[in-house]
Design a protein around this motif. Structure first.
Motif, PDB file in Angstrom:
ATOM      1  N   LEU A  14       0.830  -1.206   0.000  1.00 15.86           N
ATOM      2  CA  LEU A  14       0.000   0.000   0.000  1.00 15.86           C
ATOM      3  C   LEU A  14       0.861   1.252   0.000  1.00 15.86           C
ATOM      4  CD1 LEU A  14      -2.696  -1.117   2.590  1.00 15.86           C
ATOM      5  CD2 LEU A  14      -2.820  -1.226   0.094  1.00 15.86           C
ATOM      6  N   LEU A  15       1.893   1.261   0.822  1.00 15.85           N
ATOM      7  CA  LEU A  15       2.783   2.421   0.853  1.00 15.85           C
ATOM      8  C   LEU A  15       3.509   2.600  -0.477  1.00 15.85           C
ATOM      9  CD1 LEU A  15       4.216   1.998   4.460  1.00 15.85           C
ATOM     10  CD2 LEU A  15       2.727   3.850   3.654  1.00 15.85           C
ATOM     11  N   ARG A  16       3.912   1.497  -1.087  1.00 16.14           N
ATOM     12  CA  ARG A  16       4.582   1.592  -2.391  1.00 16.14           C
ATOM     13  C   ARG A  16       3.623   2.133  -3.445  1.00 16.14           C
ATOM     14  NH1 ARG A  16       6.163  -3.825  -3.778  1.00 16.14           N
ATOM     15  NH2 ARG A  16       4.062  -3.993  -4.655  1.00 16.14           N
ATOM     16  N   LEU A  20       4.329   5.474  -5.658  1.00 19.68           N
ATOM     17  CA  LEU A  20       4.308   5.520  -7.116  1.00 19.68           C
ATOM     18  C   LEU A  20       3.243   6.495  -7.618  1.00 19.68           C
ATOM     19  CD1 LEU A  20       4.756   1.711  -7.889  1.00 19.68           C
ATOM     20  CD2 LEU A  20       6.486   3.519  -8.002  1.00 19.68           C
ATOM     21  N   ARG A  21       2.111   6.552  -6.922  1.00 17.14           N
ATOM     22  CA  ARG A  21       1.054   7.494  -7.306  1.00 17.14           C
ATOM     23  C   ARG A  21       1.563   8.932  -7.218  1.00 17.14           C
ATOM     24  NH1 ARG A  21      -4.331   7.413  -7.881  1.00 17.14           N
ATOM     25  NH2 ARG A  21      -4.369   5.185  -7.390  1.00 17.14           N
ATOM     26  N   ARG A  22       2.437   9.193  -6.262  1.00 19.27           N
ATOM     27  CA  ARG A  22       2.997  10.537  -6.099  1.00 19.27           C
ATOM     28  C   ARG A  22       4.259  10.749  -6.944  1.00 19.27           C
ATOM     29  NH1 ARG A  22      -1.589  11.403  -4.650  1.00 19.27           N
ATOM     30  NH2 ARG A  22      -2.212  11.595  -2.459  1.00 19.27           N
ATOM     31  N   ASN A  23       4.599   9.755  -7.762  1.00 16.82           N
ATOM     32  CA  ASN A  23       5.768   9.865  -8.655  1.00 16.82           C
ATOM     33  C   ASN A  23       7.066  10.135  -7.888  1.00 16.82           C
ATOM     34  OD1 ASN A  23       4.336   9.516 -11.169  1.00 16.82           O
ATOM     35  ND2 ASN A  23       3.536  11.596 -10.881  1.00 16.82           N
ATOM     36  N   LEU A  24       7.242   9.420  -6.784  1.00 18.15           N
ATOM     37  CA  LEU A  24       8.443   9.552  -5.975  1.00 18.15           C
ATOM     38  C   LEU A  24       9.260   8.266  -6.041  1.00 18.15           C
ATOM     39  CD1 LEU A  24       7.018  11.223  -2.727  1.00 18.15           C
ATOM     40  CD2 LEU A  24       8.291  12.341  -4.566  1.00 18.15           C
ATOM     41  N   SER A  25      10.561   8.407  -6.071  1.00 22.11           N
ATOM     42  CA  SER A  25      11.447   7.246  -5.949  1.00 22.11           C
ATOM     43  C   SER A  25      11.590   6.896  -4.472  1.00 22.11           C
ATOM     44  CB  SER A  25      12.819   7.557  -6.539  1.00 22.11           C
ATOM     45  OG  SER A  25      13.478   8.541  -5.757  1.00 22.11           O
ATOM     46  N   GLN A  26      12.140   5.723  -4.184  1.00 20.21           N
ATOM     47  CA  GLN A  26      12.403   5.376  -2.788  1.00 20.21           C
ATOM     48  C   GLN A  26      13.349   6.388  -2.153  1.00 20.21           C
ATOM     49  OE1 GLN A  26      13.769   1.308  -2.537  1.00 20.21           O
ATOM     50  NE2 GLN A  26      11.679   0.514  -2.383  1.00 20.21           N
ATOM     51  N   ASP A  63       1.140  12.477   1.452  1.00 22.97           N
ATOM     52  CA  ASP A  63      -0.145  13.175   1.369  1.00 22.97           C
ATOM     53  C   ASP A  63      -1.289  12.185   1.172  1.00 22.97           C
ATOM     54  OD1 ASP A  63      -1.746  15.421   1.468  1.00 22.97           O
ATOM     55  OD2 ASP A  63      -1.637  15.798  -0.689  1.00 22.97           O
ATOM     56  N   VAL A  64      -1.279  11.121   1.967  1.00 18.59           N
ATOM     57  CA  VAL A  64      -2.336  10.115   1.906  1.00 18.59           C
ATOM     58  C   VAL A  64      -3.554  10.638   2.657  1.00 18.59           C
ATOM     59  CG1 VAL A  64      -2.986   7.747   2.518  1.00 18.59           C
ATOM     60  CG2 VAL A  64      -0.642   8.248   1.783  1.00 18.59           C
ATOM     61  N   HIS A 177      -9.409  11.838  -8.467  1.00 17.39           N
ATOM     62  CA  HIS A 177      -9.078  10.412  -8.397  1.00 17.39           C
ATOM     63  C   HIS A 177      -7.579  10.205  -8.326  1.00 17.39           C
ATOM     64  CE1 HIS A 177      -7.657   6.831 -10.670  1.00 17.39           C
ATOM     65  NE2 HIS A 177      -8.424   6.221  -9.792  1.00 17.39           N
ATOM     66  N   ASP A 178      -6.829  10.934  -9.133  1.00 18.22           N
ATOM     67  CA  ASP A 178      -5.379  10.802  -9.118  1.00 18.22           C
ATOM     68  C   ASP A 178      -4.802  11.146  -7.747  1.00 18.22           C
ATOM     69  OD1 ASP A 178      -5.422  10.046 -11.759  1.00 18.22           O
ATOM     70  OD2 ASP A 178      -4.868  12.022 -12.542  1.00 18.22           O
ATOM     71  N   ALA A 179      -5.418  12.113  -7.072  1.00 16.31           N
ATOM     72  CA  ALA A 179      -4.911  12.555  -5.769  1.00 16.31           C
ATOM     73  C   ALA A 179      -5.290  11.608  -4.647  1.00 16.31           C
ATOM     74  CB  ALA A 179      -5.422  13.956  -5.456  1.00 16.31           C
ATOM     75  N   THR A 180      -6.475  10.989  -4.742  1.00 13.08           N
ATOM     76  CA  THR A 180      -6.985  10.198  -3.624  1.00 13.08           C
ATOM     77  C   THR A 180      -6.949   8.699  -3.843  1.00 13.08           C
ATOM     78  OG1 THR A 180      -9.273  10.216  -4.449  1.00 13.08           O
ATOM     79  CG2 THR A 180      -8.570  12.075  -3.062  1.00 13.08           C
ATOM     80  N   GLY A 181      -6.892   8.260  -5.099  1.00 16.99           N
ATOM     81  CA  GLY A 181      -6.955   6.832  -5.378  1.00 16.99           C
ATOM     82  C   GLY A 181      -8.349   6.241  -5.257  1.00 16.99           C
TER      83      GLY A 181
END
Length: 259
Positions: A14-16, A20-26, A63-64, A177-181
Motif C-alpha cells: 500500500l505504501l509503495r 508511485l502514485r505521487r511519482n516519488l522514488s524510494q 499526502d495520503v 481520483h489521481d490525488a486520492t486513489g
C-alpha cells in the motif's frame, strides 16, 4: 461498492502504491521522511514491519488522505489514528455550526456542502432555488450534485454550456481520483463524460456554470473551501462549493439592481 487501493494488500504494498502514485522514488521518499532507503525498501517488500509512527510519517509525506491512512494502519495491524463521526454527532457540533454559518452568510448567492463523492450534505436557500424543475426523484437522498447537474431530468436542459461544463467536471473528477486513489471518483468522471470528446481549451479564465432562468442566462463561477489541517475523517472529506455571479446580469438577478 468500490474500494480504494488501501483497502487491499499488505502495508508495504500500500505504501509503495502511494509512493508511485505521487511519482516519488524510494530515495525521494526516504529523504523527505528522514529514513534510510534500505529500511524503506524493507518496509515495502514486507521484510520489515513498520511502527504505527513510521506508517503515519510516511503517509504524511505521501499526502495520503486520512481515510486511507486508517486503512493502511489496519493493514499494518494497528488501530486507526483518525476518528470518524457523523456531522450530527456531538463532537462535530462546532464544525457543523461553522458550515451552517458559512452557507447562511453566502446568501443570496448559492452555496452547498458535498462529501468526497460529491453527495449533498447541506445547502443554502439560494442553491435549492436553482433546482427548480429538477425531477423530484433525483432529489431523493443521497443526492449526487454532479449527476443532478448533467442528468436529462436534472439541470442539463437548462445549462447553456452543457458540453463545456461536463468536460470540466470530468477533468476535475479525474484529478481528484489521481490525488486520492478513490475509484468511485474515476467511475463518476467516466459516467459524466460519457462519449464527450475533449473540448479545446477556452480563452476564459474559468469555466462558468451558465444556467437558463426564464429569458435570462445566469452565469456563475465557483470556489472550493475545505477545513484547514483536519484531523477527523469526515471533516477532511467535506468541501464547500460557493457560487458567485460571473456578470452583472446574474448579480442583479440575485440581489436586485444597485440603489
Amino acid at each position: 461498492m468500490t474500494t480504494s487501493p488501501a483497502a487491499q494488500g499488505h502495508v508495504g504494498e500500500l505504501l509503495r502504491d502511494w509512493r508511485l502514485r505521487r511519482n516519488l522514488s524510494q530515495l525521494d521518499l526516504a529523504n523527505r521522511a528522514d529514513v534510510s532507503t534500505r529500511h524503506l525498501s524493507y518496509v515495502e517488500t514486507g521484510r520489515s514491519r513498520p511502527t504505527s509512527a513510521m506508517v503515519l510519517r510516511l503517509c504524511a509525506h505521501l499526502d495520503v488522505p486520512l481515510r486511507e491512512q486508517n486503512q493502511i494502519l489496519l493493514a499494518a495491524g494497528f488501530a486507526p489514528a483518525h476518528p470518524e463521526h457523523a456531522l450530527s454527532d456531538p463532537p462535530m457540533a462546532e464544525a457543523n455550526a461553522a458550515l451552517e454559518a458559512i452557507l447562511a452568510a453566502h446568501h443570496p448567492y448559492p452555496a452547498l456542502v458535498v462529501d468526497r463523492h460529491w453527495e449533498l450534505v447541506a445547502a443554502n436557500e439560494a442553491a435549492f432555488a436553482l433546482l427548480d424543475g429538477v425531477d423530484p426523484d433525483l432529489l431523493e437522498p443521497p443526492v449526487n450534485v454532479l449527476r443532478v447537474s448533467v442528468h436529462p431530468r436534472g439541470l442539463a436542459p437548462r445549462i447553456a454550456n452543457l458540453d463545456e461544463w461536463r468536460a470540466q467536471l470530468a477533468v476535475r473528477l479525474r484529478r481528484e481520483h489521481d490525488a486520492t486513489g478513490d475509484r468511485a471518483l474515476r467511475e463518476l468522471a467516466d459516467e459524466i463524460a460519457g462519449d464527450l470528446d475533449l473540448l479545446p481549451a477556452s480563452a476564459a479564465l474559468v469555466v462558468p456554470l451558465q444556467l437558463r432562468a426564464g429569458d435570462a442566462v445566469l452565469s456563475f463561477i465557483s470556489t472550493t473551501t475545505v477545513f484547514g489541517t483536519p484531523r477527523e475523517v469526515t471533516l477532511s472529506e467535506l468541501a464547500i462549493e460557493a457560487f458567485y455571479p460571473a456578470d452583472e446580469v446574474t448579480r442583479q438577478a440575485l440581489t436586485g439592481p444597485p440603489r
